[in-house]
Design an enzyme around this catalytic site. Sequence first.
Site, short mmCIF file in Angstrom:
data_model
loop_
_atom_site.label_atom_id
_atom_site.label_comp_id
_atom_site.label_asym_id
_atom_site.label_seq_id
_atom_site.Cartn_x
_atom_site.Cartn_y
_atom_site.Cartn_z
N GLU A 123 -108.15 -90.99 -0.15
CA GLU A 123 -109.55 -91.26 -0.51
C GLU A 123 -109.50 -92.08 -1.79
O GLU A 123 -109.33 -91.53 -2.88
CB GLU A 123 -110.31 -89.94 -0.72
CG GLU A 123 -110.34 -89.03 0.51
CD GLU A 123 -111.23 -89.58 1.63
OE1 GLU A 123 -112.12 -90.40 1.32
OE2 GLU A 123 -111.03 -89.20 2.78
N CYS A 154 -116.75 -92.81 -7.37
CA CYS A 154 -116.00 -93.70 -6.47
C CYS A 154 -116.93 -94.53 -5.60
O CYS A 154 -116.61 -95.66 -5.26
CB CYS A 154 -115.08 -92.87 -5.58
SG CYS A 154 -115.94 -91.56 -4.71
P1 NAD Z 1 -105.65 -91.53 -10.45
O1 NAD Z 1 -105.14 -92.19 -9.23
O2 NAD Z 1 -105.21 -92.02 -11.77
O3 NAD Z 1 -105.28 -89.96 -10.45
C1 NAD Z 1 -105.62 -89.08 -9.39
C2 NAD Z 1 -104.63 -87.93 -9.33
O4 NAD Z 1 -103.35 -88.45 -9.05
C3 NAD Z 1 -104.49 -87.10 -10.59
O5 NAD Z 1 -104.46 -85.73 -10.26
C4 NAD Z 1 -103.14 -87.53 -11.14
O6 NAD Z 1 -102.48 -86.50 -11.84
C5 NAD Z 1 -102.39 -87.88 -9.90
N1 NAD Z 1 -101.29 -88.85 -10.09
C6 NAD Z 1 -101.14 -89.75 -11.09
N2 NAD Z 1 -100.01 -90.47 -10.92
C7 NAD Z 1 -99.43 -90.00 -9.80
C8 NAD Z 1 -98.23 -90.33 -9.09
N3 NAD Z 1 -97.40 -91.29 -9.51
N4 NAD Z 1 -97.95 -89.66 -7.97
C9 NAD Z 1 -98.77 -88.69 -7.51
N5 NAD Z 1 -99.92 -88.34 -8.13
C10 NAD Z 1 -100.24 -88.98 -9.27
O7 NAD Z 1 -107.23 -91.57 -10.30
P2 NAD Z 1 -108.32 -91.10 -11.35
O8 NAD Z 1 -108.33 -92.03 -12.52
O9 NAD Z 1 -108.21 -89.65 -11.60
O10 NAD Z 1 -109.66 -91.35 -10.48
C11 NAD Z 1 -110.31 -92.57 -10.43
C12 NAD Z 1 -110.05 -93.28 -9.12
O11 NAD Z 1 -110.27 -92.42 -8.04
C13 NAD Z 1 -110.98 -94.46 -8.89
O12 NAD Z 1 -110.26 -95.54 -8.35
C14 NAD Z 1 -111.98 -93.93 -7.87
O13 NAD Z 1 -112.62 -94.90 -7.10
C15 NAD Z 1 -111.12 -93.03 -7.06
N6 NAD Z 1 -111.94 -92.00 -6.42
C16 NAD Z 1 -112.05 -92.02 -5.06
C17 NAD Z 1 -112.83 -91.05 -4.45
C18 NAD Z 1 -113.01 -90.99 -2.95
O14 NAD Z 1 -113.51 -89.97 -2.46
N7 NAD Z 1 -112.64 -92.01 -2.21
C19 NAD Z 1 -113.49 -90.09 -5.23
C20 NAD Z 1 -113.33 -90.13 -6.59
C21 NAD Z 1 -112.53 -91.08 -7.18
#
Ligand code: NAD
Length: 425
Positions: free
Chosen positions: A176, A210
Amino acid sequence: MVDGNRDAIARAIDADFGGRPWQETELLEIVPLLGAIRNTSRHLRRWMHDERRDVALPFQPGSAWVRHEPLGVIGIISPWNYPLFLSLGPLVDALAAGNRAMIKPSELTPRFSELLKRMVSDHFDADLIAVETGGVEVAQAFSALPFDHLIFTGSTSVGRKVMQAAASNLTPVTLELGGKSPAVLAPDYSLDKAARSIVLGKFTNAGQTCIAPDYVLIPAGQTDAFAHKIMSRLETAYPAAGSEGGYSNIITTGHRTRLTEAVEEARNAGATILRPSGDYGTKFPPTLVVNAPEECLLLRDEIFGPVLPIVTYETLEEALSFISRRARPLSMYVFTNNRRTAKTILDGAISGGVTLNGTLLHVAQDDLPFGGVGASGMGAYHGRHGFRRMSHARSIFKPGFLNAFEFLGPPFGKLADIAIRILGR
Ligand code: NAD
């Protein structure tokens, strides 16, 4: 668990954000989560039923059906922007399908993540649901665990890494992700009504949503009037945003700096920057950006903050081509009362989901699949779609009293010849 901790949840998220109205946490996290639980409890028995399937003539009088079975252990990795809804929303579907789950919430909401861990361990056995907190290293180790399915919500760039880590275990993923979700205004639509919907969709949670409209496509000649409508709506919506806290803060100074730099880049490239007159204190104020050149960061990367570029178009084809030059977005918002125009726009640009004449609300429909397409993600969940996504559809066939197929041979004889002639036609 959620209902009994509403205040604590809103307070923890408020503290993690350095200011987020409790009403936003209620309306956009707690209420939809309780709605999802209610919807699932109401319909689960029906979703679980075995499904009878057609049987072709040569296999009659056999019967075929699909049985929905648990996959096993589901991994859930969630982001910070809606930390409750995006960690426990997938959990509802995972548990409904009979699985166990492990959750890795974001390190950027440490108070909420600790609260979640405590709440879950108080209410559930650790071998049913476990919460693992920690930073990127824990997240990396988590995504490398041999789950039976991994559901990741977060950025597209981290989504790629998660899919790579899952690939080594052949763990199927639901991703997502985010992207640049456009709002397209057709010339026939009321600017007033569109401004109201777009202000709600864009500036709730200070744009850190998002599915927030990332930018708006406006017919040439309507830009000034639309910008004016947005400004006056903002002034009504957030009369004392900074002091009263009706408006959210940006999650970290790093995120704030990125937004400031992107706006400055657009300003230096000749864009006009507009901000409402309200007192936003130390918070990042809602910002309109008019006429930013297409190569600016604001029109290239997902904004994920309270900055709204307005892009003008001459023809609908031009607007659709602007969308299609970018990666496939998570959502699209179409404002028109003309059915033909709506169809042209829906046919002309792809997105994960759509709200017509509004913003955000497709995500709140329990019976619609929620997910992205292309760079905005893969696989969809919510309600029965989530139940299916986290189940194994096991195919079962039972021959009837007469299993004609087995009479065909070997050894192959006349009957096989006739069957091949008739069935092979
Ligand atoms: P992010 O990708 O930085 O982090 C999300 C999660 O991934 C966190 O729990 C983090 O600890 C983990 N993570 C970080 N590096 C990782 C790695 N190398 N391997 C595995 N996991 C890792 O995202 P964010 O800044 O927390 O959220 C913002 C983003 O999320 C935006 O792009 C937004 O559009 C998207 N988003 C999408 C939805 C949806 O439902 N499609 C909903 C909310 C946010």
